[in-house]
Design a protein around this motif. Structure first.
Motif, mmCIF file in Angstrom:
data_model
loop_
_atom_site.group_PDB
_atom_site.id
_atom_site.type_symbol
_atom_site.label_atom_id
_atom_site.label_comp_id
_atom_site.label_asym_id
_atom_site.label_seq_id
_atom_site.Cartn_x
_atom_site.Cartn_y
_atom_site.Cartn_z
ATOM 1 N N TYR A 41 36.027 43.860 40.868
ATOM 2 C CA TYR A 41 37.289 43.522 40.017
ATOM 3 C C TYR A 41 38.495 44.240 40.525
ATOM 4 C CZ TYR A 41 33.959 42.624 36.115
ATOM 5 O OH TYR A 41 32.872 42.121 35.342
ATOM 6 N N GLU A 42 39.712 43.802 40.527
ATOM 7 C CA GLU A 42 40.975 44.442 40.709
ATOM 8 C C GLU A 42 41.015 45.508 39.565
ATOM 9 O OE1 GLU A 42 42.688 44.380 43.484
ATOM 10 O OE2 GLU A 42 41.595 42.522 44.424
ATOM 11 N N GLU A 45 42.528 44.063 36.310
ATOM 12 C CA GLU A 45 41.417 43.171 35.710
ATOM 13 C C GLU A 45 40.552 43.889 34.959
ATOM 14 O OE1 GLU A 45 38.466 39.413 36.619
ATOM 15 O OE2 GLU A 45 39.149 40.552 38.493
ATOM 16 N N GLU A 48 41.914 45.544 31.809
ATOM 17 C CA GLU A 48 41.945 44.710 30.587
ATOM 18 C C GLU A 48 40.567 44.211 30.084
ATOM 19 O OE1 GLU A 48 43.880 41.232 32.279
ATOM 20 O OE2 GLU A 48 45.697 41.900 32.694
#
Length: 262
Positions: A41-42, A45, A48
């Motif tokens: 994941y970034e 992201e 979130e």
């Protein structure tokens, strides 16, 4: 009737595993030049996803084995607004196995994140980590003494390390933490040893706390579930070297005897 099924944490995988060279590190693997693993994941992201889960009142457990993945995970928890006040007890699975440091310890404390290292990896991977990561990143691997002294209620774990059934046995894992012996019999980071009593707490009281079950299980006390394992040996009479051989004589579930050895 007893409810035998209940939900657990929302689990996310920030990276892969060290043995497969997919755990995300800042520096490359010594035994796989050019490879540093990869993040799944970034940062935004991951933050979130954590925020969405926590806003719904869910506990979040993030698999993060490499030092880069651990830092990104902690940053994501911070961006998601994770604080100890919410008492959601977020976890970093494999946190503090390798490449850990005091900065991450304090970061976890500030956010209320629980690092969850794997006791049994001391035995199974203790000889491989230096070859793969080098001396610095494998120094004080699985630093249980440091984490317990810092006040973390570190739970016991049962990751099977490629299917090694011994790692499902809490007494084998306690033996790993008490002796800190690798599979060749070498002792690593002896200053990180813990006592057998602390190891037992990790698989009882601390495990219950990590799962939000401390009001119903984790100790022998009035009002707790009557789920009890009676050992075949008195633990205080077992030599450190034999802790992994401790057996269960009887198992009681909900007050009923459901197993007896022999």
């Amino acid at each position: 009737e007893q409810d035998w099924f209940e939900g657990g944490a929302v689990k996310l995988f920030a990276d892969g595993g060290t043995s497969s060279h997919t755990a995300a590190f800042y520096e490359e693997y010594l035994d796989a030049p050019g490879r540093r693993g990869a993040l799944n994941y970034e940062l935004g992201e991951l933050a979130e996803l954590i925020a969405e889960a926590q806003q719904g009142g869910a506990q979040v457990a993030v698999h993060a084995a490499g030092d880069l993945a651990q830092d990104v995970t902690l940053a994501a928890f911070e961006l998601a607004g994770t604080t100890p006040k919410a008492d959601l007890r977020p976890r970093i699975e494999h946190g503090a196995n390798t490449a850990w440091n005091g900065r991450r310890t304090e970061w976890c404390r500030r956010l209320g994140v629980l690092p969850v290292p794997n006791l049994g990896f001391i035995h199974n991977y203790g000889e491989f980590w230096p070859r793969s990561l080098g001396e610095r990143r494998s120094r004080e691997c699985v630093p249980l003494r440091t984490l317990l002294d810092a006040g973390f209620q570190v739970p016991g774990t049962s990751d099977t390390t490629g299917g090694d059934p011994r790692l499902l046995n809490p007494f084998h894992n306690i033996w790993c933490a008490v002796t800190r012996e690798t599979f060749v019999g070498r002792t690593i980071d002896p200053d990180q040893r813990i006592s057998r009593e602390e190891g037992l707490s990790m698989y009882t009281r601390h495990a219950a706390h990590a799962g939000h079950w401390e009001t119903s299980r984790g100790m022998l006390a009035p009002g707790m579930l009557a789920d009890v394992a009676v050992l075949g040996q008195a633990l205080e009479e077992v030599h450190d070297a034999a802790l992994g051989e401790v057996t269960v004589a009887h198992t009681i579930v909900d007050g009923r005897l459901v197993y007896s050895a022999g």
